[in-house]
Design a protein around this motif. Sequence first.
Motif, mmCIF file in Angstrom:
data_model
loop_
_atom_site.group_PDB
_atom_site.id
_atom_site.type_symbol
_atom_site.label_atom_id
_atom_site.label_comp_id
_atom_site.label_asym_id
_atom_site.label_seq_id
_atom_site.Cartn_x
_atom_site.Cartn_y
_atom_site.Cartn_z
ATOM 1 N N ARG A 68 2.578 -17.207 4.881
ATOM 2 C CA ARG A 68 3.327 -16.044 5.468
ATOM 3 C C ARG A 68 3.781 -14.856 4.324
ATOM 4 N N LEU A 69 3.924 -15.484 2.974
ATOM 5 C CA LEU A 69 4.300 -14.802 1.997
ATOM 6 C C LEU A 69 3.135 -14.094 1.518
ATOM 7 N N GLN A 70 1.962 -14.856 1.329
ATOM 8 C CA GLN A 70 0.727 -13.907 0.981
ATOM 9 C C GLN A 70 0.307 -12.841 1.984
ATOM 10 N N LYS A 71 0.425 -13.061 3.642
ATOM 11 C CA LYS A 71 0.281 -12.030 4.444
ATOM 12 C C LYS A 71 1.036 -10.755 4.140
ATOM 13 N N ARG A 72 2.323 -10.810 3.850
ATOM 14 C CA ARG A 72 3.262 -9.905 3.695
ATOM 15 C C ARG A 72 3.124 -9.282 2.457
ATOM 16 N N SER A 73 2.522 -9.829 1.484
ATOM 17 C CA SER A 73 2.200 -9.212 0.254
ATOM 18 C C SER A 73 0.738 -8.562 0.298
ATOM 19 N N ASP A 74 -0.142 -9.024 1.363
ATOM 20 C CA ASP A 74 -1.035 -8.206 1.397
ATOM 21 C C ASP A 74 -1.009 -6.941 1.999
ATOM 22 N N ALA A 75 -0.042 -6.845 2.929
ATOM 23 C CA ALA A 75 0.285 -5.708 3.754
ATOM 24 C C ALA A 75 1.014 -4.753 2.776
ATOM 25 N N LEU A 76 1.878 -5.119 2.010
ATOM 26 C CA LEU A 76 2.516 -4.068 0.949
ATOM 27 C C LEU A 76 1.648 -3.855 -0.094
ATOM 28 N N ALA A 77 0.790 -4.752 -0.443
ATOM 29 C CA ALA A 77 -0.478 -4.098 -1.240
ATOM 30 C C ALA A 77 -1.396 -2.915 -0.919
ATOM 31 N N GLU A 78 -1.449 -3.054 0.406
ATOM 32 C CA GLU A 78 -2.394 -1.960 1.203
ATOM 33 C C GLU A 78 -1.591 -0.792 1.460
ATOM 34 N N LYS A 79 -0.246 -0.999 1.528
ATOM 35 C CA LYS A 79 0.677 0.206 1.709
ATOM 36 C C LYS A 79 0.824 1.017 0.491
ATOM 37 N N LEU A 80 1.080 0.195 -0.625
ATOM 38 C CA LEU A 80 1.219 0.699 -1.829
ATOM 39 C C LEU A 80 -0.178 1.337 -2.446
ATOM 40 N N SER A 81 -1.162 0.816 -2.231
ATOM 41 C CA SER A 81 -2.451 1.473 -2.396
ATOM 42 C C SER A 81 -2.885 2.727 -1.962
ATOM 43 N N LYS A 82 -2.500 2.848 -0.681
ATOM 44 C CA LYS A 82 -2.467 4.233 -0.046
ATOM 45 C C LYS A 82 -1.542 5.263 -0.550
ATOM 46 N N ALA A 83 -0.345 4.669 -1.029
ATOM 47 C CA ALA A 83 0.739 5.639 -1.326
ATOM 48 C C ALA A 83 0.616 6.174 -2.789
ATOM 49 N N PHE A 84 -0.069 5.319 -3.568
ATOM 50 C CA PHE A 84 -0.385 5.704 -5.096
ATOM 51 C C PHE A 84 -1.521 6.589 -4.879
ATOM 52 N N ALA A 85 -2.541 6.309 -3.947
ATOM 53 C CA ALA A 85 -3.883 7.268 -3.899
ATOM 54 C C ALA A 85 -3.293 8.451 -3.424
ATOM 55 N N LYS A 86 -2.211 8.772 -2.794
ATOM 56 C CA LYS A 86 -1.667 10.155 -2.222
ATOM 57 C C LYS A 86 -1.321 10.880 -3.420
ATOM 58 N N ILE A 87 -0.544 9.997 -4.305
ATOM 59 C CA ILE A 87 -0.005 10.713 -5.620
ATOM 60 C C ILE A 87 -0.986 10.858 -6.961
ATOM 61 N N ASN A 88 -2.346 10.521 -6.654
ATOM 62 C CA ASN A 88 -3.398 10.493 -7.531
ATOM 63 C C ASN A 88 -3.039 9.367 -8.745
ATOM 64 N N VAL A 89 -2.435 8.322 -8.303
ATOM 65 C CA VAL A 89 -2.281 7.421 -9.412
ATOM 66 C C VAL A 89 -3.827 6.491 -9.429
ATOM 67 N N ASN A 90 -4.414 6.628 -10.706
ATOM 68 C CA ASN A 90 -5.607 5.847 -10.762
ATOM 69 C C ASN A 90 -5.564 4.411 -10.770
ATOM 70 N N LEU A 91 -6.056 3.799 -9.489
ATOM 71 C CA LEU A 91 -5.979 2.480 -9.048
ATOM 72 C C LEU A 91 -7.019 1.454 -9.936
ATOM 73 N N ASP A 92 -7.992 2.193 -10.563
ATOM 74 C CA ASP A 92 -8.915 1.417 -11.654
ATOM 75 C C ASP A 92 -8.151 0.446 -12.568
ATOM 76 N N ASP A 93 -6.877 1.153 -12.946
ATOM 77 C CA ASP A 93 -6.118 0.489 -14.017
ATOM 78 C C ASP A 93 -4.818 -0.356 -13.210
ATOM 79 N N THR A 94 -4.330 -1.413 -13.852
ATOM 80 C CA THR A 94 -3.338 -2.236 -13.043
ATOM 81 C C THR A 94 -1.965 -1.374 -13.185
ATOM 82 N N VAL A 95 -1.283 -1.445 -12.128
ATOM 83 C CA VAL A 95 -0.072 -0.587 -11.979
ATOM 84 C C VAL A 95 0.977 -1.664 -12.210
ATOM 85 N N ARG A 96 1.566 -1.554 -13.313
ATOM 86 C CA ARG A 96 2.680 -2.376 -13.383
ATOM 87 C C ARG A 96 4.113 -1.893 -12.847
ATOM 88 N N LEU A 97 4.866 -2.929 -12.134
ATOM 89 C CA LEU A 97 6.163 -2.406 -11.641
ATOM 90 C C LEU A 97 7.178 -3.255 -11.976
#
Length: 217
Positions: A68-97
């Motif tokens: 369940r944790l993995q499923k929820r983490s994957d959903a958030l990862a997808e959401k963050l990837s789309k959000a970061f792409a919209k603000i032109n964050v380079n996803l080729d590099d690791t994004v540390r938070l």
Amino acid sequence: MSAIASATTGQFTRNAAPLAPIAQQTSTAATAATAKAAPPSTDTVELSDQAKALLELQKDLSMTFEERLQKRSDALAEKLSKAFAKINVNLDDTVRLKVDKFGNVTSEGPWKEKIEKLFRDDPDLAKELKEISALNALKAAQTALDLYKKEKGAPGSEQQSEAWTRYNVRSMNIQTLSGVISLQDGKLRSAAVDYIDMITDPTGTAASAKDVANRLA
């Protein structure tokens, strides 16, 4: 990013506060008088974000906690990837938070300001990241406890004392790393989980020791 303990002395104790007993009314007259004088109770119980996240995970009983944790983490990862792409964050590099106990998210690198603004403008996104980080820290803490049980040996032995010391060091490090998480190759990774994996799997098949060391620096 975070300072990691390498040694500790002494032992830690947890003192659970006892629940106050509920007084029983023995007088009918006193009960009636109290009922007239006191307004109806409006007390409510507020669950922590971590507790709410656990309840959410437990809704689907057909899956394990980790699934369940993995499923929820994957959903958030997808959401963050789309959000970061919209603000032109380079996803080729690791994004540390890093998310603190108040839900404030900080980052580093050339996209720091963009990323931090994104989370400020979307508190629900920050809240989800906080909960995922906390649940991963719980997972790491359970792994540390399981490892202690394997290492402790006989009760009262020197082996148990040494295992207890290592367990406390690991627990403090997990707490320190609990809010550190990164997005890499479309996947979320918890620094707390990577840290304990590096200990339980020193060959590095679960997580690259070099990569973990870089992230914890």
